[in-house]
Design an enzyme around this catalytic site. Structure first.
Site, PDB file in Angstrom:
ATOM      1  N   HIS A   8       0.832  -1.217   0.000  1.00 43.75           N
ATOM      2  CA  HIS A   8       0.000   0.000   0.000  1.00 43.75           C
ATOM      3  C   HIS A   8       0.858   1.254   0.000  1.00 43.75           C
ATOM      4  O   HIS A   8       1.953   1.284   0.539  1.00 43.75           O
ATOM      5  CB  HIS A   8      -1.028   0.007   1.140  1.00 43.75           C
ATOM      6  CG  HIS A   8      -0.505   0.180   2.528  1.00 43.75           C
ATOM      7  ND1 HIS A   8      -0.931  -0.587   3.581  1.00 43.75           N
ATOM      8  CD2 HIS A   8       0.386   1.042   3.056  1.00 43.75           C
ATOM      9  CE1 HIS A   8      -0.325  -0.197   4.688  1.00 43.75           C
ATOM     10  NE2 HIS A   8       0.483   0.782   4.400  1.00 43.75           N
ATOM     11  N   GLU A  33      -4.943   0.482  -0.229  1.00 40.45           N
ATOM     12  CA  GLU A  33      -4.694  -0.939   0.009  1.00 40.45           C
ATOM     13  C   GLU A  33      -4.846  -1.736  -1.288  1.00 40.45           C
ATOM     14  O   GLU A  33      -5.599  -1.325  -2.191  1.00 40.45           O
ATOM     15  CB  GLU A  33      -5.708  -1.472   1.038  1.00 40.45           C
ATOM     16  CG  GLU A  33      -5.601  -0.857   2.415  1.00 40.45           C
ATOM     17  CD  GLU A  33      -4.476  -1.461   3.260  1.00 40.45           C
ATOM     18  OE1 GLU A  33      -3.463  -1.924   2.709  1.00 40.45           O
ATOM     19  OE2 GLU A  33      -4.627  -1.440   4.499  1.00 40.45           O
TER      20      GLU A  33
END
Ligand code: GLP
Length: 251
Positions: A143, A148
């Site tokens: 990330h 993410e």
């Protein structure tokens, strides 16, 4: 050395990485004292921030004209919580330099209306055009900011559910994993990739495979850091341990 578009500077250890990164940051401030800088949190840039404080105290750098943005913030979280990124930035850098706090902006983890908070933050970023200097760490899962790994990535500021691996990785800062907020607000991938210059800092064996996947494999939303391959001017300052997997796979 370069891998595709990405310039890589390998340093012996964290201390050397911090010094080299601070040199790059200081050069940026010298060439453009009015830089719009987007800051990152996490352990990776802390050493560089210490070096920058020392440079400031030695009269070598001036922060008075910069605009300071930040990548992300847990949600919800109080600014007074020592684990908030708001607190982190003040504690690790902003309170120790000559920053003009009227030009310092971070996503508000206390906001009742997170959608408005995100839109307002995007408008703010757009009002500055492009970020001049983007500081980045990278999560073990790839990330950047809190973008993410996912089936799709948002270009704009948004709320994310944190990956369990991120909650586990960040639990070290909280008294237990249960205390880590399950959500965060993060700048999207858009302004990060469009920034004029980016500096990625990564250290340690546990980032070695991540960097290999981000820099040497195909670009995929499952590895958000891989989008840095599209960046016009990115320098990764990493230590030997973090470089080990790339080194093994270089021809
Ligand atoms: C955190 C932050 C990121 C940071 C990353 C790596 O969760 N949201 O901005 O780059 O994880 O952290 P560290 O530098 O501590 O490894």
């Amino acid at each position: 050395m370069e891998i595709g578009n990405i310039k890589i500077v390998v340093c012996k250890d964290y201390e050397a990485v911090s010094k080299k990164s601070a040199e790059i940051f200081a050069a940026q401030l010298k060439s453009n004292p009015k830089s719009v800088v987007c800051f990152a949190t996490g352990s990776s840039p802390v050493g560089m921030y210490k070096e920058m404080i020392a440079k400031y105290k030695a009269g070598e750098v001036d922060f008075s004209e910069i605009t300071a943005l930040n990548l992300d913030e847990y949600y919800p979280i109080k600014k007074s919580n020592e684990q908030s990124y708001d607190y982190f930035m003040r504690d690790n850098l902003f309170n120790h330099i000559n920053l003009d706090f009227s030009k310092q902006f971070i996503l508000n983890g206390e906001s009742a209306d997170y959608e408005k908070e995100c839109r307002d933050y995007d408008n703010l970023i757009h009002s500055y055009g492009e970020i001049d200097f983007q500081i980045l760490g990278i999560g073990i899962n790839g990330h950047i900011g809190f973008n993410e790994p996912c089936e799709s990535l948002s270009a704009e500021t948004h709320m994310v559910s944190l990956a369990q691996s991120t909650i586990d990785a960040n639990a070290r800062f909280f008294s237990s994993a249960d205390e880590v907020p399950k959500h965060a607000l993060t700048m999207g991938i858009g302004p990060i990739i469009k920034s004029k210059k980016a500096l990625l800092i990564a250290c340690g064996e546990n980032k070695a495979e991540t960097l290999y996947n981000a820099f040497m494999k195909n670009i995929t939303t499952n590895m958000p850091g891989s989008f840095l391959q599209l960046h016009r001017d990115v320098t990764a300052v990493i230590d030997e341990a973090a470089f080990s997997c790339i080194k093994k796979n270089m021809k």
